[in-house]
Structure formats: structure tokens, C-alpha cells
Design a protein around this motif. Structure first.
Motif, PDB file in Angstrom:
ATOM      1  N   ALA A   1      42.252   6.845  35.669  1.00 42.52           N
ATOM      2  CA  ALA A   1      41.465   6.174  34.627  1.00 42.52           C
ATOM      3  C   ALA A   1      41.947   4.749  34.409  1.00 42.52           C
ATOM      4  N   GLU A   2      43.247   4.565  34.430  1.00 43.14           N
ATOM      5  CA  GLU A   2      43.817   3.232  34.208  1.00 43.14           C
ATOM      6  C   GLU A   2      43.473   2.287  35.359  1.00 43.14           C
ATOM      7  N   LYS A   3      43.535   2.778  36.583  1.00 44.88           N
ATOM      8  CA  LYS A   3      43.164   1.959  37.740  1.00 44.88           C
ATOM      9  C   LYS A   3      41.687   1.580  37.681  1.00 44.88           C
ATOM     10  N   PHE A   4      40.842   2.543  37.304  1.00 40.96           N
ATOM     11  CA  PHE A   4      39.407   2.261  37.189  1.00 40.96           C
ATOM     12  C   PHE A   4      39.141   1.224  36.107  1.00 40.96           C
ATOM     13  N   LEU A   5      39.826   1.349  34.976  1.00 40.92           N
ATOM     14  CA  LEU A   5      39.665   0.384  33.892  1.00 40.92           C
ATOM     15  C   LEU A   5      40.048  -1.019  34.370  1.00 40.92           C
ATOM     16  N   PHE A   6      41.163  -1.135  35.079  1.00 42.26           N
ATOM     17  CA  PHE A   6      41.593  -2.434  35.597  1.00 42.26           C
ATOM     18  C   PHE A   6      40.560  -3.005  36.569  1.00 42.26           C
ATOM     19  N   LYS A   7      40.028  -2.174  37.465  1.00 38.39           N
ATOM     20  CA  LYS A   7      39.007  -2.647  38.413  1.00 38.39           C
ATOM     21  C   LYS A   7      37.745  -3.102  37.679  1.00 38.39           C
ATOM     22  N   LEU A   8      37.333  -2.341  36.675  1.00 40.73           N
ATOM     23  CA  LEU A   8      36.152  -2.699  35.889  1.00 40.73           C
ATOM     24  C   LEU A   8      36.335  -4.050  35.219  1.00 40.73           C
ATOM     25  N   ILE A   9      37.475  -4.233  34.566  1.00 40.03           N
ATOM     26  CA  ILE A   9      37.764  -5.487  33.873  1.00 40.03           C
ATOM     27  C   ILE A   9      37.866  -6.649  34.851  1.00 40.03           C
ATOM     28  N   ASN A  10      38.523  -6.401  35.949  1.00 40.62           N
ATOM     29  CA  ASN A  10      38.764  -7.442  36.947  1.00 40.62           C
ATOM     30  C   ASN A  10      37.479  -7.933  37.601  1.00 40.62           C
TER      31      ASN A  10
ATOM     32  N   ILE B   1      42.400   3.402  25.129  1.00 39.83           N
ATOM     33  CA  ILE B   1      43.035   4.198  26.171  1.00 39.83           C
ATOM     34  C   ILE B   1      44.348   4.764  25.654  1.00 39.83           C
ATOM     35  N   ASN B   2      44.708   5.920  26.179  1.00 42.13           N
ATOM     36  CA  ASN B   2      45.888   6.643  25.730  1.00 42.13           C
ATOM     37  C   ASN B   2      47.189   6.030  26.239  1.00 42.13           C
ATOM     38  N   GLY B   3      47.176   5.359  27.349  1.00 39.62           N
ATOM     39  CA  GLY B   3      48.383   4.755  27.906  1.00 39.62           C
ATOM     40  C   GLY B   3      48.040   3.893  29.101  1.00 39.62           C
ATOM     41  N   LEU B   4      49.001   3.106  29.562  1.00 38.79           N
ATOM     42  CA  LEU B   4      48.745   2.203  30.683  1.00 38.79           C
ATOM     43  C   LEU B   4      49.657   2.480  31.876  1.00 38.79           C
TER      44      LEU B   4
ATOM     45  N   ILE C   1      45.950  -4.883  22.926  1.00 39.16           N
ATOM     46  CA  ILE C   1      46.576  -4.510  21.661  1.00 39.16           C
ATOM     47  C   ILE C   1      47.337  -3.218  21.896  1.00 39.16           C
ATOM     48  N   ASN C   2      48.657  -3.229  21.679  1.00 38.45           N
ATOM     49  CA  ASN C   2      49.480  -2.026  21.804  1.00 38.45           C
ATOM     50  C   ASN C   2      49.747  -1.463  20.422  1.00 38.45           C
ATOM     51  N   PHE C   3      49.348  -0.214  20.211  1.00 44.53           N
ATOM     52  CA  PHE C   3      49.541   0.420  18.923  1.00 44.53           C
ATOM     53  C   PHE C   3      50.885   1.151  18.846  1.00 44.53           C
ATOM     54  N   ASN C   4      51.413   1.599  19.982  1.00 43.11           N
ATOM     55  CA  ASN C   4      52.704   2.297  20.092  1.00 43.11           C
ATOM     56  C   ASN C   4      52.802   3.519  19.182  1.00 43.11           C
ATOM     57  N   LEU C   5      51.756   4.310  19.134  1.00 42.64           N
ATOM     58  CA  LEU C   5      51.733   5.519  18.332  1.00 42.64           C
ATOM     59  C   LEU C   5      52.607   6.572  19.015  1.00 42.64           C
ATOM     60  N   LYS C   6      53.422   7.269  18.263  1.00 44.63           N
ATOM     61  CA  LYS C   6      54.304   8.305  18.804  1.00 44.63           C
ATOM     62  C   LYS C   6      53.466   9.490  19.287  1.00 44.63           C
ATOM     63  N   LYS C   7      53.891  10.126  20.384  1.00 42.08           N
ATOM     64  CA  LYS C   7      53.151  11.251  20.955  1.00 42.08           C
ATOM     65  C   LYS C   7      52.978  12.394  19.969  1.00 42.08           C
ATOM     66  N   ASP C   8      53.986  12.676  19.171  1.00 38.76           N
ATOM     67  CA  ASP C   8      53.915  13.797  18.241  1.00 38.76           C
ATOM     68  C   ASP C   8      52.805  13.618  17.201  1.00 38.76           C
TER      69      ASP C   8
ATOM     70  N   GLU D   1      50.266  -2.846  32.177  1.00 38.61           N
ATOM     71  CA  GLU D   1      50.132  -3.758  31.047  1.00 38.61           C
ATOM     72  C   GLU D   1      50.167  -5.222  31.470  1.00 38.61           C
ATOM     73  N   SER D   2      51.100  -5.585  32.322  1.00 35.26           N
ATOM     74  CA  SER D   2      51.225  -6.997  32.711  1.00 35.26           C
ATOM     75  C   SER D   2      49.995  -7.484  33.472  1.00 35.26           C
ATOM     76  N   LEU D   3      49.411  -6.634  34.302  1.00 31.08           N
ATOM     77  CA  LEU D   3      48.199  -7.026  35.038  1.00 31.08           C
ATOM     78  C   LEU D   3      47.008  -7.200  34.103  1.00 31.08           C
TER      79      LEU D   3
END
Length: 64
Positions: free
Chosen positions: A15-24, A7-10, A53-60, A43-45
Motif C-alpha cells: 500500500a505504501e509503495k502504491f501511494l508513493f507511485k500515485l503521488i509521484n 495511512i497507518n504507517g510508512l 503530517i506525522n501523528f505518532n499515535l501509539k499502537k495500543d 517518509e524521506s521520499l
């Protein structure tokens, strides 16, 4: 079965809410989330439920 989500961000979004519901709600599979960019509000949830795993890739780097 182990499922990898990339995923691109949290931040809080559809999309992020759906991912959390799917996992949960999936008690059969083991989920791992690979976050490409910065940490977000969900992230905390997600960390409570699975491996994150956080990759922390810069947007540029991945901007077209």
C-alpha cells in the motif's frame, strides 16, 4: 484539487509503495499524507514530494 491520504504507517509495503507511485505520477493534484503511527522508511521520499503530517499515535491506542 487537494487530496488527503490517511495511512497507518510508512514502512515499505504494498500500500505504501502504491501511494508513493500515485503521488509521484500525479502532477495535477496536490497531495497531503497524514501518517497515523510512527515514521517509516518511505517518509524521506514522500516528504520531498508533498506535505507529510506525522501523528505518532501509539499502537495500543488504536488496537482492537
Amino acid at each position: 484539487m487537494k487530496v488527503l491520504h490517511i495511512i497507518n504507517g510508512l514502512e515499505v509495503g504494498g500500500a505504501e509503495k502504491f501511494l508513493f507511485k500515485l503521488i509521484n505520477n500525479d502532477i495535477v493534484n496536490e497531495h497531503v499524507v497524514f501518517n497515523i503511527s510512527k515514521k517509516g522508511k518511505l517518509e524521506s521520499l514522500i516528504k520531498k514530494k508533498l506535505s507529510l503530517i506525522n501523528f505518532n499515535l501509539k499502537k495500543d491506542f488504536y488496537k482492537l
